[in-house]
Scaffold this active site. Structure first.
Site, PDB file in Angstrom:
ATOM      1  N   LYS A   1      41.627  89.826  65.652  1.00 39.28           N
ATOM      2  CA  LYS A   1      42.134  91.157  65.281  1.00 39.28           C
ATOM      3  C   LYS A   1      42.336  92.025  66.514  1.00 39.28           C
ATOM      4  O   LYS A   1      43.347  92.716  66.637  1.00 39.28           O
ATOM      5  CB  LYS A   1      41.204  91.829  64.280  1.00 39.28           C
TER       6      LYS A   1
ATOM      7  N   LYS B   1      50.761  80.177  59.404  1.00 42.09           N
ATOM      8  CA  LYS B   1      49.790  80.357  58.308  1.00 42.09           C
ATOM      9  C   LYS B   1      50.192  81.571  57.458  1.00 42.09           C
ATOM     10  O   LYS B   1      50.549  82.611  58.013  1.00 42.09           O
ATOM     11  CB  LYS B   1      48.399  80.583  58.913  1.00 42.09           C
TER      12      LYS B   1
ATOM     13  N   LYS C   1      49.015  88.193  55.011  1.00 41.64           N
ATOM     14  CA  LYS C   1      49.629  89.496  54.791  1.00 41.64           C
ATOM     15  C   LYS C   1      50.032  90.112  56.117  1.00 41.64           C
ATOM     16  O   LYS C   1      51.077  90.736  56.245  1.00 41.64           O
ATOM     17  CB  LYS C   1      48.625  90.395  54.094  1.00 41.64           C
TER      18      LYS C   1
HETATM   19  P1  ADP Z   1      45.233  87.623  54.886  1.00 39.07           P
HETATM   20  O1  ADP Z   1      45.299  86.667  56.060  1.00 39.07           O
HETATM   21  O2  ADP Z   1      46.503  87.625  54.128  1.00 39.07           O
HETATM   22  O3  ADP Z   1      44.797  89.026  55.281  1.00 39.07           O
HETATM   23  P2  ADP Z   1      42.544  87.319  53.984  1.00 39.07           P
HETATM   24  O4  ADP Z   1      42.081  87.151  55.384  1.00 39.07           O
HETATM   25  O5  ADP Z   1      42.223  88.609  53.277  1.00 39.07           O
HETATM   26  O6  ADP Z   1      44.116  87.061  53.922  1.00 39.07           O
HETATM   27  O7  ADP Z   1      41.980  86.088  53.160  1.00 39.07           O
HETATM   28  C1  ADP Z   1      41.364  86.176  51.911  1.00 39.07           C
HETATM   29  C2  ADP Z   1      40.948  84.792  51.473  1.00 39.07           C
HETATM   30  O8  ADP Z   1      42.091  83.948  51.311  1.00 39.07           O
HETATM   31  C3  ADP Z   1      40.036  84.081  52.458  1.00 39.07           C
HETATM   32  O9  ADP Z   1      39.043  83.385  51.733  1.00 39.07           O
HETATM   33  C4  ADP Z   1      40.935  83.109  53.168  1.00 39.07           C
HETATM   34  O10 ADP Z   1      40.252  81.931  53.535  1.00 39.07           O
HETATM   35  C5  ADP Z   1      41.987  82.782  52.116  1.00 39.07           C
HETATM   36  N1  ADP Z   1      43.292  82.574  52.774  1.00 39.07           N
HETATM   37  C6  ADP Z   1      44.065  83.527  53.362  1.00 39.07           C
HETATM   38  N2  ADP Z   1      45.215  82.999  53.851  1.00 39.07           N
HETATM   39  C7  ADP Z   1      45.162  81.678  53.566  1.00 39.07           C
HETATM   40  C8  ADP Z   1      46.059  80.581  53.798  1.00 39.07           C
HETATM   41  N3  ADP Z   1      47.230  80.750  54.388  1.00 39.07           N
HETATM   42  N4  ADP Z   1      45.682  79.354  53.373  1.00 39.07           N
HETATM   43  C9  ADP Z   1      44.493  79.161  52.739  1.00 39.07           C
HETATM   44  N5  ADP Z   1      43.618  80.149  52.491  1.00 39.07           N
HETATM   45  C10 ADP Z   1      43.930  81.397  52.882  1.00 39.07           C
END
Ligand code: ADP
Ligand code: TRP
Length: 328
Positions: free
Chosen positions: A112, A194, A197
């Site tokens: 981050k 990957k 959001k």
């Molecule tokens: P983002 O990257 O969109 O902000 P988060 O970090 O809030 O998502 O992730 C929330 C949950 O979703 C976590 O448990 C994370 O492991 C899972 N997750 C997020 N992105 C992925 C992805 N591309 N593939 C598999 N799991 C994911």
């Protein structure tokens, strides 16, 4: 009896990565005997979100997504993290036995800050609060996505530091559990990176109709004609199809792409099949979501009842640990 626990940050509309990497696994765990705690990590969201109305909406959306996709409130305790303020007390106890070095090694913090997010203290101590979430319920198994594994390992370390100082019975050591299948562990985004959001390459799990068509249309392809034989392993579209199709159907499409010639599907065909598969996969969930949204009082009742159950467990753990360190 095993205790399962996991949570997800309420960061708005949940995408396919959140579903396959987290929610799907959480819902599947209900099939196993034990107690199941699932929560919406709203305290954690304060590290990045400063819009009170957005946060309230996102908490509701996250709760509804869980419920719509099958987190049965009769079998699982679904609650809001902030309804159990004991976790912040436990978080303080843990922060007093945890070295700065452990937190400085956290990937999520490093990622981050590398992306230019100006860190606050909450972002830095995020893993301590997460450890408190896990330890507050004497959790045995924490189903998570790959990117959360380090946080669970840090939780094990923190529990170890506390127990070494105040007695082995204070905190229970949890184990993480990854989704068994690799294809669910890292769902690609619409650009092949990957899905996240923060990269703007995500697809809302309940997207449908025209916006879904438009999103799938963004998945990059190339200009090779359908007749040209191709290796499906190199095609991003197949990484998506793999999430939804039965193995025999998937193999059939792959074989036709490998062979090429007259009957081979073009990228357009594959996209149409993907859109249809996504629509089907989430059709029941989409309807259930509408039903829950029409009855906000039911959502609130589920969260309230979940909070009461969760809180009584967290209080007992807090009292045990306060007593151990001389505060009772
Ligand atoms: P983002 O990257 O969109 O902000 P988060 O970090 O809030 O998502 O992730 C929330 C949950 O979703 C976590 O448990 C994370 O492991 C899972 N997750 C997020 N992105 C992925 C992805 N591309 N593939 C598999 N799991 C994911
Ligand atoms: N950090 C997790 C995420 O970003 C959410 C979370 C907070 C969590 N506390 C937790 C997950 C405890 C599992 C256990 O999705």
């Amino acid at each position: 009896m095993k205790t399962f626990l996991s949570g997800i940050q309420p960061s708005g509309l949940l995408h396919l990565g959140n579903y396959f990497g987290a929610i799907r696994q959480h819902v599947a765990s209900l099939e196993e005997p034990g107690e199941h705690f699932y929560f919406i990590a709203d305290y954690h969201s304060l590290t990045t979100c400063r819009d009170p109305q957005a946060l309230r909406d996102q908490v509701r959306e996250t709760a509804v997504s869980y419920l719509a996709m099958g987190l049965d409130p009769e079998r699982a305790i679904l609650f809001r993290q902030s309804d159990v303020p004991e976790v912040t007390e436990i978080s303080w106890l843990l922060s007093c036995v945890t070295g700065m070095g452990l937190l400085e090694r956290a990937h999520s913090y490093k990622d981050k800050t590398a992306r230019g997010i100006k860190p606050n203290v909450g972002l830095f101590t995020y893993p301590v609060l997460m450890a408190a979430d896990i330890l507050a319920y004497d959790s045995d198994i924490v189903p998570v996505g790959k990117d959360q594994v380090q946080h669970v390992e840090m939780t094990q370390d923190m529990a170890g530091y506390f127990n070494a100082a105040y007695g082995e019975g204070c905190f229970k050591r949890p184990e993480y559990r990854l989704a068994g299948e690799e294809r669910f562990a890292k769902v690609p985004g619409l650009d092949g990176e990957k899905m996240s959001k923060s990269y703007g390459n995500d697809l809302w799990m309940f997207e449908s109709g025209k916006p879904l068509k438009k999103a799938v249309g963004r998945i990059p392809t190339d200009s090779r004609p359908p007749e040209e034989p191709k290796d499906p392993a190199g095609l991003l579209l197949f990484d998506f199809l793999e999430l939804f199709l039965e193995p025999t159907e998937l193999e059939d499409w792959k074989q036709r792409v490998r062979t090429g010639g007259e009957g081979a599907p073009g990228y357009g065909h594959l996209k149409v099949r993907l859109i249809e598969a996504i629509e089907d996969h989430f059709a029941a969930g989409r309807a259930a979501r509408e039903e829950w949204l029409a009855h906000p009082e039911r959502i609130e009742a589920v969260l309230k009842s979940g909070a009461e159950k969760a809180r009584s467990r967290a209080r007992a753990v807090r009292d045990r640990c306060l007593a151990a360190c001389g505060l009772r």
